[in-house]
Design an enzyme around this catalytic site. Structure first.
Site, PDB file in Angstrom:
ATOM      1  N   SER A   1     -54.966   0.865  63.811  1.00  0.00           N
ATOM      2  CA  SER A   1     -55.182   0.895  62.363  1.00  0.00           C
ATOM      3  C   SER A   1     -55.232  -0.448  61.643  1.00  0.00           C
ATOM      4  O   SER A   1     -55.596  -0.503  60.475  1.00  0.00           O
ATOM      5  CB  SER A   1     -54.127   1.777  61.695  1.00  0.00           C
ATOM      6  OG  SER A   1     -54.451   3.128  61.873  1.00  0.00           O
TER       7      SER A   1
ATOM      8  N   SER B   1     -56.666   3.101  59.883  1.00  0.00           N
ATOM      9  CA  SER B   1     -56.248   3.598  58.586  1.00  0.00           C
ATOM     10  C   SER B   1     -56.043   2.498  57.539  1.00  0.00           C
ATOM     11  O   SER B   1     -56.044   2.798  56.352  1.00  0.00           O
ATOM     12  CB  SER B   1     -54.945   4.391  58.732  1.00  0.00           C
ATOM     13  OG  SER B   1     -53.884   3.542  59.118  1.00  0.00           O
TER      14      SER B   1
ATOM     15  N   LYS C   1     -50.604  -2.752  52.285  1.00  0.00           N
ATOM     16  CA  LYS C   1     -50.961  -1.360  52.551  1.00  0.00           C
ATOM     17  C   LYS C   1     -49.934  -0.436  51.905  1.00  0.00           C
ATOM     18  O   LYS C   1     -48.736  -0.748  51.901  1.00  0.00           O
ATOM     19  CB  LYS C   1     -51.006  -1.142  54.069  1.00  0.00           C
ATOM     20  CG  LYS C   1     -51.546   0.215  54.511  1.00  0.00           C
ATOM     21  CD  LYS C   1     -51.562   0.305  56.037  1.00  0.00           C
ATOM     22  CE  LYS C   1     -52.165   1.602  56.541  1.00  0.00           C
ATOM     23  NZ  LYS C   1     -52.169   1.686  58.019  1.00  0.00           N
TER      24      LYS C   1
END
Lengths: 96, 491
Positions: free
Chosen positions: B178, B154, B79
Site C-alpha cells: 500500500s 491503499s 495518511k
C-alpha cells in the site's frame, strides 16, 4: 462442492456481528467469498507436512519496559469520542 | 522558483539560508491544494488554519535563528489511518467519520520533534483495504499523470499528493503493497521499511503482523531522510525493534561495484505486462553498467503468495476490526434495542463492502473447522516464502523486480472483481509476509505515459543497501523533469 454457501455466509456474518442487509447482499458476499476461498485452495498442491507455521516476522520475545508510573488518559479524554455516556461511563443498550 | 517543485532537502536549504519563510511555502501549497485537489481528491482534511498558525510560529523562530529540526518548516501529508491528536482520523470510513484521536502516533510525535507543518490527512482505501483508493467512503482519488487512471492504493491520496506537488512528502502505510504500489502508479518513491523498524503505535491496525508505516517522496534522498526521522521503537509497540541504527543517508552514493543483485524469473514472467518486464530488464542493465552483477534466480512459491497473504491479512483484520463496536468511539447506529442488535447494525452501516468482505473472509478462515485447513496452512506457506527469500539473500545483496504487474489502470476497470485486484499484490506481498524492507522507484513510462515502478527488496534491516542502490539508479534514470511538467499541468 463449494465450501462457501449462503448458510455459511449467514453464520460467519453472525459471528462477526455484521447484519446482512437482505438476501441479495448475502448472495453477493457468498459469490465473492466463494471465488476467493476457491482460489486459496491453490495451496493444496504444496506439501506442507514438514513446515512450521510462521506467525511473525520478528524474533522478539518477552519485550519488557520499566515499571514506571505515567500519566494515564483522563476520564474526559477517554470518553471524548463516545456517542453515549452517563456518569462518566460508556453507555450501552441492554444486554439481555 | 516554483515552491511546489522543490524537494524536502531543497526546501530545508532555502529555509535555513532564510531565502524563504515557512509561511510562504505553506501558503503556496495550501493555495495549490485549494485550486487543484477538487480534481485529484488526495486530501480528506486540509489543516489550513492550524497549519498556517504553525508556519507563522516557525517564521518567528527562523527570524530568531532558532531553526531546530531536520524538517523545520517542511510541509507534510499524513495518511488518514495514522492518529493525529485532535485532528480527524477517519481511515476513509464512515465508521470513523468524526473520530478525533486523543493522542499522536509515534511517527507523528517523531515528525513533530523536527518542526514540520502538517498540511492535512490523506485519502485512502477504507481501512487500507484496496489497491486503487476506489474503496474510500468519502471520495474518489485520481492519478495526477492521467485523471482517468487510479492513483493506486491503499495510500493513493498520499502518493497522488506528492506527485501533484501538494506536499514534498507523505507518510503512508503498507500491509501488502500500500505504499509501494501507489508510489509506482504515481511516479514517486515509496518505502516499506523492515517490520519493526518503525513503531506502529497510533497506526489504526489492519493486519498487525504485516503493517508498516513508510515515507513517500519525489526522490531517494528525501525518502531516506524522512525514514531517519520516523524510525525507532516505542514502548507501546512491543513489535518495534529497539537499538537499531537509523542512518540511511550516510554512504548513500557509494559505488555499486561488486554488488550482487538477483532478478527472480517469476517476477517478470506470466501475468506481468510486457512494458513492465521490459522496463525491469532495462533497469537490470543499468545496474550492470554501474558495476553490479544481476543474475536470474527462481522463487518457485511466488504463485502461492496471494492466497497466503489474503488468508493471513483477512484473519488479522477480522480480529483487529472487532474493536469497532460503536461504543467507545466511531459510528453508532440509532434506535437499537439490544446490545447484539446495536453491534450488528453499527457494523453493517459503518463499514463498506470491501471491509465487510475481508472481515467475513477472516472470520471464516479462523472459524472452527477451517482454522487448520486455511489459516495454519497459509502461515506454513509464509514460512516457506521466507526461507526461499532468505536463501537468495545468502548469495545476493538485493532482489529486484517490478512493483506491480501493470502501470496504473483506469478508474472502474477492476471494481467488479475483488479477486482480480487481489492478484495484483503478488509482487509486493512477499516483503510484508517476510517482514523484509522494499522500495519502489520509477523505472520508466508505459506507452500510455503512465509510470512503471521498479521494486528493490533487501534482507531484514538492510534499508541502507536499498537506498544506496536506488540512489545510484536514480542518478542514471529518473522522471523528475516529467514530474515537474506534470505539476504544471495539474495547476
Amino acid at each position: 462442492m463449494s465450501e462457501i454457501n449462503l448458510d455459511t455466509v449467514k453464520h460467519i456474518a453472525d459471528l462477526a456481528r455484521i447484519e446482512l442487509q437482505d438476501e441479495q447482499a448475502a448472495e453477493a458476499f457468498t459469490k465473492e467469498l466463494d471465488k476467493v476461498v476457491d482460489y486459496a485452495h491453490l495451496l493444496d498442491e504444496v506439501d506442507l507436512s514438514s513446515t512450521e507455521p510462521m506467525f511473525h516476522a520478528l524474533d522478539l520475545t518477552n519485550v519488557l519496559r520499566e515499571d514506571e508510573v505515567v500519566e494515564p488518559l483522563s476520564q474526559e479524554e477517554a470518553l471524548s469520542n463516545a456517542k453515549s455516556t452517563q456518569d462518566g461511563q460508556f453507555k450501552v443498550p441492554k444486554m439481555l | 522558483m516554483k515552491i511546489h517543485e522543490l524537494t524536502v532537502e531543497e526546501l530545508y536549504e532555502k529555509i535555513q539560508t532564510k531565502e524563504i519563510k515557512p509561511t510562504e511555502i505553506a501558503e503556496a501549497l495550501f493555495d495549490r491544494i485549494e485550486a487543484s485537489d477538487e480534481t485529484i481528491g488526495s486530501f480528506l482534511y486540509v489543516n489550513k488554519e492550524e497549519g498556517l498558525k504553525r508556519a507563522e510560529a516557525l517564521d518567528r523562530l527562523q527570524a530568531a535563528d532558532r531553526m531546530d529540526g531536520e524538517l523545520f518548516g517542511i510541509p507534510a501529508g499524513i495518511k488518514d489511518n495514522i492518529c493525529t491528536r485532535d485532528i480527524l482520523t477517519t481511515c476513509a470510513s464512515r465508521m470513523l467519520e468524526d473520530f478525533k484521536p486523543v493522542y499522536d502516533a509515534t511517527v507523528v510525535d517523531k515528525l513533530n520533534d523536527e518542526n514540520p507543518v502538517l498540511m492535512g490527512k490523506q485519502n485512502m482505501d477504507e481501512f487500507a483495504m484496496g489497491g486503487s483508493t476506489e474503496n474510500s467512503y468519502y471520495k474518489l482519488a485520481r492519478n495526477p499523470w492521467d485523471i482517468n487512471a487510479v492513483p493506486g492504493g491503499s495510500s493513493g491520496g498520499s502518493a497522488a499528493a506528492v506527485a501533484a506537488g501538494f506536499v514534498p512528502f507523505s507518510l503512508g502505510s503498507d500491509t501488502g503493497g500500500s505504499v509501494r504500489q501507489p508510489a509506482a502508479f504515481c511516479g514517486v518513491v515509496g518505502m516499506k521499511p523492515t517490520y519493526g523498524r518503525v513503531s506502529r503505535y497510533g497506526l489504526v491496525a489492519f493486519a498487525s503482523s504485516l503493517d508498516q508505516i513508510g515515507p513517500i517522496t519525489r526522490n531517494v534522498r528525501d525518502n531516506a531522510k524522512v525514514l531517519e526521522v520516523i524510525s525507532g521503537s516505542h514502548n507501546k509497540d512491543a513489535t518495534s525493534m529497539p537499538g537499531l541504527e537509523n542512518k540511511f543517508l550516510e554512504g548513500i552514493d557509494k559505488d555499486l561495484t561488486g554488488m550482487k543483485i538477483a532478478l527472480p524469473k517469476e517476477f517478470i514472467g506470466e501475468g506481468i505486462g510486457e512494458d513492465v518486464s521490459e522496463s525491469i530488464r532495462n533497469a537490470a542493465k543499468t545496474f550492470e553498467s554501474l558495476g553490479a552483477t544481476v543474475e536470474e534466480v527462481s522463487l518457485p512459491h511466488t504463485k502461492y503468495v496471494v492466497s497466503a497473504y489474503y488468508l493471513i491479512a483477512s484473519s488479522e483484520a477480522s480480529a483487529n476490526l472487532a474493536r469497532f463496536d460503536g461504543i467507545r468511539y466511531g459510528y453508532r447506529a440509532e434506535g437499537t434495542e439490544t446490545l447484539e442488535e446495536h453491534y450488528k447494525k453499527t457494523r453493517a452501516e459503518g463499514f463498506g463492502e470491501e471491509v465487510k468482505r475481508r472481515i467475513l473472509l477472516g472470520t471464516f478462515v479462523l472459524s472452527a473447522g477451517h482454522y487448520d485447513q486455511h489459516y495454519i496452512r497459509a502461515q506454513k506457506l509464509r514460512g516457506i516464502i521466507e526461507k526461499e527469500m532468505e536463501s537468495v539473500f545468502k548469495d545476493y545483496d538485493l532482489v529486484i523486480g517490478p512493483t506491480a504487474p501493470s502501470p496504473a489502470y483506469d478508474i472502474g476497470e477492476k471494481t467488479d472483481d475483488s479477486l482480480k485486484m487481489y492478484k495484483d499484490d503478488i509482487l509486493t506481498a512477499p516483503a510484508n509476509l517476510t517482514g523484509m524492507p522494499a522500495l519502489s522507484i520509477p523505472s520508466g513510462l508505459s506507452g500510455k505515459g503512465r509510470p512503471i515502478g521498479l521494486q528493490i527488496i533487501g534482507d531484514h534491516f538492510d534499508e541502507k543497501k536499498i537506498y544506496n542502490a536506488a540512489f545510484k539508479f536514480e542518478e542514471q534514470f529518473n522522471i523528475h523533469e516529467e514530474l515537474k511538467q506534470l505539476q504544471l499541468e495539474v495547476q
